[in-house]
Design a protein around this motif. Structure first.
Motif, PDB file in Angstrom:
ATOM      1  N   ASN A   1     -12.200  -2.695   9.681  1.00  0.00           N
ATOM      2  CA  ASN A   1     -11.528  -2.403   8.413  1.00  0.00           C
ATOM      3  C   ASN A   1     -12.530  -2.001   7.333  1.00  0.00           C
ATOM      4  O   ASN A   1     -12.313  -1.038   6.585  1.00  0.00           O
ATOM      5  CB  ASN A   1     -10.730  -3.622   7.941  1.00  0.00           C
TER       6      ASN A   1
ATOM      7  N   ASP B   1       1.697  -4.812   7.496  1.00  0.00           N
ATOM      8  CA  ASP B   1       0.770  -3.781   7.962  1.00  0.00           C
ATOM      9  C   ASP B   1       0.978  -2.499   7.151  1.00  0.00           C
ATOM     10  O   ASP B   1       1.309  -1.452   7.705  1.00  0.00           O
ATOM     11  CB  ASP B   1       0.961  -3.525   9.459  1.00  0.00           C
TER      12      ASP B   1
ATOM     13  N   GLN C   1      -0.936  -0.372   5.830  1.00  0.00           N
ATOM     14  CA  GLN C   1      -1.804   0.769   6.122  1.00  0.00           C
ATOM     15  C   GLN C   1      -1.658   1.272   7.558  1.00  0.00           C
ATOM     16  O   GLN C   1      -2.360   2.197   7.961  1.00  0.00           O
ATOM     17  CB  GLN C   1      -3.265   0.395   5.845  1.00  0.00           C
TER      18      GLN C   1
ATOM     19  N   LYS D   1      -2.310  -0.192  10.512  1.00  0.00           N
ATOM     20  CA  LYS D   1      -3.406  -0.488  11.438  1.00  0.00           C
ATOM     21  C   LYS D   1      -2.897  -0.618  12.873  1.00  0.00           C
ATOM     22  O   LYS D   1      -3.606  -0.277  13.822  1.00  0.00           O
ATOM     23  CB  LYS D   1      -4.112  -1.789  11.020  1.00  0.00           C
TER      24      LYS D   1
END
Length: 503
Positions: A93, A491, A493, A495
């Motif tokens: 990340n 979540d 973003q 991922k």
């Protein structure tokens, strides 16, 4: 430093080839041009390994059951415990690197190909089995395979639901629901979950259980929300250790009679006995029929040494060209059905293995005849496709249907049958790939049109990748709204949006 540049600089180091091919891969010096890799390595436990392209470990970790749209990985981290998973996620990340978890590389959905220049988190060391003192539950490592679950519990007189194939992981199947031999008794793999230890998108470690709002989503859409490092599941006493099977092989001219008998004698309008399962396959076998595919039928019965004749007599009357029967115990089921760890289905032959699943309620006899003919014609016309097969899975369903549909994200509990053409080929250009996809879609559409179901229902763990979110996760608006809200919260973003993504 740009990660790709760093990786490339390290790869050109004069001793990089030596280090990357060492069996342990623990040797990792600090080079001034390898900040990303060396700093990551320092965060890991002593049993973790880091592999780079060209090394034996990297090749082993990135070789997949299906080659089509494989993820592009530039580094593999073989984690040794859940703290390692936390460190990899946090580090990736921080450096803007995408990541993907792999247990045994059987996830064939094309969406994983969207991962580019990514970090692969290899879970194979997380394969522990720990039975609780009360013998009602057991905790399994997040990378454990079905065979290791079965063998680990069997030694203690216990069992639980796993996928039918020995080489598929418990959680790879379970997070998408998870069909298996014992589902008639106990429900899906995910119905056994009691709690999950999970690394979230932000790198935190959380325990997800019935008190957490993600509990609903993790049982059917779990690939979208985190990395499960361990799962505690219900386990059961082995009450019926003995099993029997009957295998019957038929030529294609028996397709209509065969599936009529399955409907009437086994499936029984969705009331197939809890101790009976049927499993059939269209497959090319020139030794048995040099012209057309053959149909192999397996009838499996729990708690007996010989399959009851009332379930077999109508099939033997059809005149099979080959028959075989055997008795044993639950651990023999994968071997009998050619899904054991050493069988071809578990080997990685470098083929594109594409599946086009559909759930239906009963066999439509004209449709069965049509898909057989289309399948047979296709593999004759295009020999490159002759490794393909067609799966028809008829598990008992009482345990699956006993769970209220609204209780989990798994959407299609009312379905009786799981069908899937598996179109397999050695990749050789765009034309062959298009022909293979067109065949799979045509076969599925024949069954869909004949089913009378308006909606296409696809098992997420078998999905090709073009089916759409509603087809994999349910058509009810409330399901879609709930899944998207949870995805946005946990979540945001994306991922975890490489395997059958919600969004």
């Amino acid at each position: 430093m740009e990660v790709l540049v760093a990786a490339g600089a390290w790869a050109m180091s004069p001793i990089s080839n030596y280090l990357s091919t060492q069996a342990g891969s623990r040797l990792f010096p600090r080079y001034e041009n390898s900040t990303f890799e060396s700093n990551l390595f320092e965060q890991l436990s002593s049993s973790a390994h880091v592999y780079f392209p060209g090394s034996e470990g990297f090749n082993a970790s990135t070789t997949r059951w299906s080659t089509l749209d494989a993820p592009n990985v530039t580094i593999t981290v073989e984690v040794a415990n859940e703290a390692d998973v936390v460190e990899v996620v946090k580090f990736a990340n921080e450096h803007g690197k995408p990541y993907l978890v792999v247990n045994n590389g059987h996830g064939a959905i094309t969406t994983v190909g969207k991962l580019q220049n990514g970090v692969q988190i290899w879970m194979r060391q997380l394969n522990s089995v720990a039975i609780a003192p009360d013998s009602q539950t057991a905790t399994f490592g997040g990378g454990i395979l079905a065979k290791d679950v079965t063998d680990g519990l069997w030694a203690a007189g216990k069992q639980t639901v796993t996928g039918a194939c020995e080489c598929v992981s418990l959680l790879g199947a379970g997070l998408g629901g998870g069909h298996g031999w014992l589902q008639g008794r106990h429900g899906l793999v995910s119905d056994q979950f009691v709690s999950l230890n999970m690394v979230m998108a932000d790198g935190t470690l959380q325990t997800i259980d019935q008190n957490h709002e993600l509990w609903w989503a993790m049982r059917g859409a779990g690939h979208n929300f985190g990395i499960v490092t361990s799962v505690t599941s219900k386990i059961y006493d082995v009450e019926h250790p003995n099993w029997a099977f009957q295998m019957l092989v038929f030529t294609g001219d028996k397709v209509e009679g065969l599936y009529t008998n399955i409907n009437e004698e086994l499936l029984r309008n969705g009331t197939q006995p809890v101790d009976i399962m049927h499993f059939s396959v269209f497959i090319n076998n020139p030794a048995l029929d040099p012209v057309n595919p053959v149909i192999i039928l397996f009838i499996l019965q729990e708690g007996v040494d010989v399959v009851d004749v009332k379930y077999t007599q109508s099939f033997t009357a059809l005149g099979p060209i080959l028959a075989q029967a055997e008795s044993g115990d639950y651990r023999d089921l994968p071997r009998w059905t050619a899904m054991a760890k050493n069988d071809d289905v578990c080997k990685k032959h470098g083929l594109a293995n594409t599946r086009f699943p559909i759930d239906i309620q009963a066999y439509d006899i004209p449709a069965q005849k049509k898909v057989f003919d289309v399948f047979a014609s296709a593999i004759k016309d295009t020999p490159a496709l002759n490794s393909s097969l067609f799966l028809f899975e008829g598990y008992s369903v009482q345990g699956v249907k006993s769970v209220p549909p609204q209780d989990t994200a798994y959407p299609f509990r009312e379905s009786n049958l799981l069908l899937a053409p598996v179109v397999a080929y050695k990749e050789d250009g765009e034309q062959l790939a298009k022909k293979a996809e067109a065949l799979g879609e045509e076969l599925r559409e024949i069954l869909h049109q004949a089913s009378g179901q308006k909606e296409l229902r696809t098992y997420v763990n078998y999905a090709f990748g073009t089916e759409g979110v509603k087809s994999m996760y349910g058509y009810e608006q409330w399901r879609q709204d709930r899944l998207h809200a949870l995805k946005k919260k946990y979540d945001p973003q994306g991922k975890f949006s490489f395997y059958a993504p919600i969004a």
